[in-house]
Design an enzyme around this catalytic site. Structure first.
Site, short mmCIF file in Angstrom:
data_model
loop_
_atom_site.label_atom_id
_atom_site.label_comp_id
_atom_site.label_asym_id
_atom_site.label_seq_id
_atom_site.Cartn_x
_atom_site.Cartn_y
_atom_site.Cartn_z
N LYS A 55 0.84 -1.21 0.00
CA LYS A 55 0.00 0.00 0.00
C LYS A 55 0.87 1.25 0.00
O LYS A 55 0.61 2.22 -0.73
CB LYS A 55 -0.94 0.00 1.22
CG LYS A 55 -2.11 -0.96 1.06
CD LYS A 55 -2.87 -1.19 2.36
CE LYS A 55 -3.94 -2.28 2.15
NZ LYS A 55 -4.60 -2.71 3.39
N GLN A 99 -4.56 -1.23 9.56
CA GLN A 99 -4.58 -2.57 8.98
C GLN A 99 -5.23 -3.56 9.95
O GLN A 99 -4.88 -3.62 11.12
CB GLN A 99 -3.14 -3.00 8.62
CG GLN A 99 -3.05 -4.33 7.89
CD GLN A 99 -3.65 -4.31 6.49
OE1 GLN A 99 -3.69 -3.28 5.83
NE2 GLN A 99 -4.13 -5.45 6.04
N ASP A 122 -11.16 3.36 4.32
CA ASP A 122 -11.61 1.97 4.34
C ASP A 122 -13.13 1.87 4.37
O ASP A 122 -13.69 0.79 4.18
CB ASP A 122 -11.09 1.30 5.63
CG ASP A 122 -10.03 0.27 5.35
OD1 ASP A 122 -9.93 -0.20 4.21
OD2 ASP A 122 -9.29 -0.07 6.30
N1 GUN Z 1 -7.14 -6.42 6.12
C1 GUN Z 1 -7.48 -7.11 5.02
N2 GUN Z 1 -8.15 -6.33 4.15
C2 GUN Z 1 -8.21 -5.10 4.71
C3 GUN Z 1 -8.76 -3.85 4.29
O1 GUN Z 1 -9.36 -3.72 3.21
N3 GUN Z 1 -8.62 -2.84 5.16
C4 GUN Z 1 -8.01 -2.98 6.36
N4 GUN Z 1 -7.93 -1.92 7.14
N5 GUN Z 1 -7.49 -4.10 6.78
C5 GUN Z 1 -7.59 -5.16 5.96
#
Ligand code: GUN
Length: 299
Positions: A55, A99, A122
């Protein structure tokens, strides 16, 4: 025998990222600063570390500022909340992603709820979730929005189509169902307690599989011509002599290929869309936060 079209999520995501990069450059000129995305990683989960690193790299590649915050596994709730507060108040940060999953001693819901809805890239805060349910504009979770983009690109107008979403998670299943409903689909959410799942799935023009069970959906579960979006990313046990198992989705791809009209592969389908939409969400948030206009549907 006819074969399903394989939906190239990687190519679609690359196009979206290029568009985000163009708009990020224009944004920087208008706002006098780069759009910024902060990612918070708590602990040492190997998969999360890989996601967070990719990311951060993708954020820089499209010309935005990336802020990575790493906290130790034993970090307490107050420390994490204080970091979220600091990022909420930081004018260089347009988007915040914590995350998931967090280490078990932390209260995930409370942490997510602390994120300012204006920075909720998110789309997981109660405000964002509520806005989606109410049909109000707001930030929408990345994986479902990316899946919807692939569906609309392939099918055009989704109005009146029968859609079955398998899985009811906050991250994918529930928001996916809301998005399909907003496109005037007839939506069924199936889950682990659903009876006659194969029969339910066989009604669907659109199948979104997000259960986390390797190759669960078989070819004979599908209506011929159905459009299949496979959100699952599961690693199988390694074969003899290999140190890593194969990555597979929630759909038995080879079995589905002769029946489906179109299908996303794993890897290379929905996965790349998640990061592309995250960047898109961060840039949309940046425009709003900085008061810079962005025409409707631009991203
Ligand atoms: N863990 C797995 N997928 C995601 C996501 O789309 N956002 C976040 N914050 N954590 C994740």
């Amino acid at each position: 025998m006819s074969q399903a079209e394989i939906i190239d999520g990687k190519a679609f995501a690359a196009t979206l990222r290029a568009r985000v990069a163009d708009y990020a450059a224009t944004f920087e000129q208008s706002a006098g600063r780069k759009a910024g995305l902060a990612v918070v990683l708590v602990g040492e989960d190997p998969a999360s570390k890989v996601y967070v690193a990719s990311k951060g790299k993708a954020t820089l590649e499209c010309g935005m500022a990336s802020f990575e915050h790493k906290l130790p596994e034993d970090c307490d709730q107050a420390t994490l909340l204080a970091l979220v507060d600091r990022l909420n108040a930081d004018p260089m940060v347009d988007g915040i992603l914590v995350q998931l999953p967090l280490p078990r001693h932390l209260d995930e819901q409370a942490v997510v709820a602390r994120i300012s809805p204006d920075k909720d890239v998110d789309g997981l805060t109660p405000t964002s979730t509520g806005r989606l349910a109410l049909g109000l504009p707001g930030l929408v979770p990345c994986t479902p929005l990316g899946s919807l983009m692939l569906l609309k690109d392939r099918l055009g107008d989704l109005s009146g189509k029968d859609a079955v979403v398998i899985g009811r998670s906050i991250l994918v299943g529930k928001p996916m169902a809301q998005l399909l409903l907003a496109e005037n689909c007839t939506v069924t959410i199936a889950h682990s307690r659903t009876k006659n799942l194969a029969q339910v799935v066989r009604r669907a023009d659109i199948v979104v599989a997000a259960v986390g069970r390797p190759e669960m959906v078989k070819g004979d579960w599908l209506k011929p011509g159905a459009c299949v979006i496979d959100v699952g990313i599961n690693r199988l046990a390694p074969a003899e002599g290999q140190n890593r198992g194969r990555l597979v989705g929630d759909v038995d791809f080879d079995d589905a290929l002769p029946v489906a009209g179109a299908i996303t592969p794993v890897p290379g389908g929905v996965g790349p869309m998640t990061i592309a939409v995250l960047l898109r969400n961060a840039l949309v948030a940046a425009h709003r936060n900085a008061g810079v206009a962005l025409e409707d549907g631009a991203l």
